[in-house]
Design a protein around this motif. Structure first.
Motif, PDB file in Angstrom:
ATOM      1  N   GLY A  48      43.197   8.518 -56.081  1.00 25.42           N
ATOM      2  CA  GLY A  48      42.390   7.517 -56.763  1.00 25.42           C
ATOM      3  C   GLY A  48      41.423   6.777 -55.870  1.00 25.42           C
ATOM      4  N   VAL A  49      41.224   7.237 -54.661  1.00 28.51           N
ATOM      5  CA  VAL A  49      40.317   6.553 -53.736  1.00 28.51           C
ATOM      6  C   VAL A  49      38.924   7.133 -53.915  1.00 28.51           C
ATOM      7  N   ASP A  50      37.993   6.279 -54.299  1.00 28.71           N
ATOM      8  CA  ASP A  50      36.627   6.752 -54.449  1.00 28.71           C
ATOM      9  C   ASP A  50      35.842   6.536 -53.156  1.00 28.71           C
ATOM     10  N   ALA A  51      34.607   6.986 -53.160  1.00 26.12           N
ATOM     11  CA  ALA A  51      33.788   6.932 -51.943  1.00 26.12           C
ATOM     12  C   ALA A  51      33.569   5.501 -51.461  1.00 26.12           C
ATOM     13  N   GLU A  52      33.426   4.557 -52.399  1.00 29.47           N
ATOM     14  CA  GLU A  52      33.182   3.160 -52.003  1.00 29.47           C
ATOM     15  C   GLU A  52      34.390   2.594 -51.252  1.00 29.47           C
ATOM     16  N   VAL A  53      35.575   2.816 -51.791  1.00 34.47           N
ATOM     17  CA  VAL A  53      36.789   2.304 -51.153  1.00 34.47           C
ATOM     18  C   VAL A  53      36.976   2.948 -49.785  1.00 34.47           C
ATOM     19  N   GLN A  54      36.765   4.240 -49.705  1.00 34.19           N
ATOM     20  CA  GLN A  54      36.920   4.947 -48.433  1.00 34.19           C
ATOM     21  C   GLN A  54      35.932   4.411 -47.389  1.00 34.19           C
ATOM     22  N   ALA A  55      34.691   4.170 -47.800  1.00 31.76           N
ATOM     23  CA  ALA A  55      33.677   3.653 -46.872  1.00 31.76           C
ATOM     24  C   ALA A  55      34.036   2.249 -46.384  1.00 31.76           C
ATOM     25  N   VAL A  56      34.495   1.383 -47.286  1.00 24.88           N
ATOM     26  CA  VAL A  56      34.878   0.027 -46.894  1.00 24.88           C
ATOM     27  C   VAL A  56      36.101   0.071 -45.974  1.00 24.88           C
ATOM     28  N   ALA A  57      37.067   0.924 -46.286  1.00 25.13           N
ATOM     29  CA  ALA A  57      38.265   1.043 -45.451  1.00 25.13           C
ATOM     30  C   ALA A  57      37.899   1.502 -44.049  1.00 25.13           C
ATOM     31  N   GLU A  58      37.045   2.510 -43.943  1.00 24.98           N
ATOM     32  CA  GLU A  58      36.645   3.003 -42.623  1.00 24.98           C
ATOM     33  C   GLU A  58      35.862   1.952 -41.848  1.00 24.98           C
ATOM     34  N   ALA A  59      34.976   1.219 -42.534  1.00 30.10           N
ATOM     35  CA  ALA A  59      34.211   0.162 -41.863  1.00 30.10           C
ATOM     36  C   ALA A  59      35.133  -0.963 -41.399  1.00 30.10           C
ATOM     37  N   ALA A  60      36.087  -1.350 -42.237  1.00 30.07           N
ATOM     38  CA  ALA A  60      37.015  -2.424 -41.870  1.00 30.07           C
ATOM     39  C   ALA A  60      37.876  -2.014 -40.683  1.00 30.07           C
ATOM     40  N   VAL A  61      38.344  -0.776 -40.674  1.00 22.92           N
ATOM     41  CA  VAL A  61      39.136  -0.285 -39.546  1.00 22.92           C
ATOM     42  C   VAL A  61      38.309  -0.308 -38.270  1.00 22.92           C
ATOM     43  N   ARG A  62      37.096   0.213 -38.333  1.00 25.48           N
ATOM     44  CA  ARG A  62      36.231   0.267 -37.152  1.00 25.48           C
ATOM     45  C   ARG A  62      35.937  -1.140 -36.616  1.00 25.48           C
ATOM     46  N   LEU A  63      35.587  -2.067 -37.519  1.00 28.06           N
ATOM     47  CA  LEU A  63      35.285  -3.434 -37.088  1.00 28.06           C
ATOM     48  C   LEU A  63      36.524  -4.121 -36.506  1.00 28.06           C
ATOM     49  N   LEU A  79      32.120  -9.584 -42.772  1.00 29.25           N
ATOM     50  CA  LEU A  79      31.438  -8.709 -43.735  1.00 29.25           C
ATOM     51  C   LEU A  79      32.429  -7.978 -44.629  1.00 29.25           C
ATOM     52  N   VAL A  80      33.619  -7.678 -44.114  1.00 34.71           N
ATOM     53  CA  VAL A  80      34.592  -6.891 -44.878  1.00 34.71           C
ATOM     54  C   VAL A  80      35.978  -7.530 -44.942  1.00 34.71           C
ATOM     55  N   ALA A  81      36.149  -8.719 -44.381  1.00 30.64           N
ATOM     56  CA  ALA A  81      37.484  -9.322 -44.336  1.00 30.64           C
ATOM     57  C   ALA A  81      37.486 -10.734 -44.907  1.00 30.64           C
ATOM     58  N   ALA A  82      38.635 -11.131 -45.393  1.00 31.90           N
ATOM     59  CA  ALA A  82      38.832 -12.487 -45.903  1.00 31.90           C
ATOM     60  C   ALA A  82      38.794 -13.473 -44.733  1.00 31.90           C
ATOM     61  N   PRO A  83      38.423 -14.729 -45.002  1.00 27.96           N
ATOM     62  CA  PRO A  83      38.344 -15.720 -43.921  1.00 27.96           C
ATOM     63  C   PRO A  83      39.637 -15.872 -43.123  1.00 27.96           C
ATOM     64  N   ALA A  84      40.792 -15.781 -43.769  1.00 28.10           N
ATOM     65  CA  ALA A  84      42.073 -15.932 -43.048  1.00 28.10           C
ATOM     66  C   ALA A  84      42.244 -14.837 -42.009  1.00 28.10           C
ATOM     67  N   VAL A  85      41.862 -13.612 -42.329  1.00 30.53           N
ATOM     68  CA  VAL A  85      41.965 -12.501 -41.378  1.00 30.53           C
ATOM     69  C   VAL A  85      41.041 -12.758 -40.191  1.00 30.53           C
ATOM     70  N   CYS A  86      39.816 -13.169 -40.473  1.00 30.67           N
ATOM     71  CA  CYS A  86      38.855 -13.450 -39.397  1.00 30.67           C
ATOM     72  C   CYS A  86      39.346 -14.559 -38.477  1.00 30.67           C
ATOM     73  N   ARG A  87      39.870 -15.641 -39.064  1.00 31.93           N
ATOM     74  CA  ARG A  87      40.364 -16.772 -38.266  1.00 31.93           C
ATOM     75  C   ARG A  87      41.509 -16.356 -37.360  1.00 31.93           C
ATOM     76  N   GLU A  88      42.476 -15.635 -37.925  1.00 31.73           N
ATOM     77  CA  GLU A  88      43.646 -15.254 -37.133  1.00 31.73           C
ATOM     78  C   GLU A  88      43.304 -14.269 -36.028  1.00 31.73           C
ATOM     79  N   LEU A  89      42.400 -13.330 -36.316  1.00 28.37           N
ATOM     80  CA  LEU A  89      41.978 -12.398 -35.265  1.00 28.37           C
ATOM     81  C   LEU A  89      41.191 -13.129 -34.183  1.00 28.37           C
ATOM     82  N   ALA A  90      40.327 -14.057 -34.586  1.00 31.08           N
ATOM     83  CA  ALA A  90      39.547 -14.825 -33.608  1.00 31.08           C
ATOM     84  C   ALA A  90      40.477 -15.637 -32.717  1.00 31.08           C
ATOM     85  N   ALA A  91      41.504 -16.250 -33.308  1.00 26.95           N
ATOM     86  CA  ALA A  91      42.449 -17.039 -32.523  1.00 26.95           C
ATOM     87  C   ALA A  91      43.222 -16.150 -31.554  1.00 26.95           C
ATOM     88  N   GLN A  92      43.660 -14.995 -32.018  1.00 28.68           N
ATOM     89  CA  GLN A  92      44.418 -14.081 -31.166  1.00 28.68           C
ATOM     90  C   GLN A  92      43.550 -13.526 -30.043  1.00 28.68           C
TER      91      GLN A  92
END
Length: 156
Positions: A48-63, A79-92
């Motif tokens: 059930g994974v379409d091209a849009e989901v696959q592209a976003v998943a690959e971009a999110a993994v790469r970033l 660009l592809v992540a929720a603010p909580a994910v960005c904050r926690e990664l930035a802190a780490q």
């Protein structure tokens, strides 16, 4: 209905091999193991994974991998992540000692699946700082776009 309390959006998992287990034997199921219960179903990669989901998943993994490796600022993950994910990664990533040669990360493989219409999950095998690690992302569709709402990794 009340939402269950959520844990941290980013989780760093320390890999520790099971005591007394060597190599791939840890992945082999025990003889006579019971089949899965009726509440579980098999979801094959790309079901059930379409091209849009696959592209976003690959971009999110790469970033995410580039942020973990220190070659990209965590703010660009917005660009592809929720603010909580960005904050926690930035802190780490902000706690890491500066200096030293930064080795560019590499994504070796990515797999995606869609367990429900508004949720997708992606897993990847990545190389960060010359070591192979696992990365798992949860993507949720809201307001017309897919965003990473949770990240789990064995990367340091």
């Amino acid at each position: 209905m009340a939402r269950p309390s959520r844990t941290a959006a980013v989780r760093f998992v320390r890999y520790r091999p099971a005591p007394g287990v060597q190599g791939a034997l840890a992945l082999r199921p025990a003889a006579g193991s019971a089949p899965r219960g009726p509440g579980l179903r098999l979801v094959r990669p790309a079901d059930g994974v379409d091209a849009e989901v696959q592209a976003v998943a690959e971009a999110a993994v790469r970033l995410a991998v580039e942020v973990l490796a220190g070659t990209r600022p965590a703010q660009q993950l917005a660009l592809v992540a929720a603010p909580a994910v960005c904050r926690e990664l930035a802190a780490q990533c902000g706690r890491r000692a500066p200096g030293g040669r930064v080795v560019p990360p590499k994504v070796l493989s990515t797999r995606s699946q869609r367990p429900s219409p508004a949720v997708a999950e992606a897993v990847a095998v990545v190389v960060v700082a010359g070591r192979v690690h696992a990365l798992a992302l949860r993507l949720e569709h809201a307001r017309g776009r897919w965003r990473c709402t949770a990240l789990e990794t064995t990367a340091p």
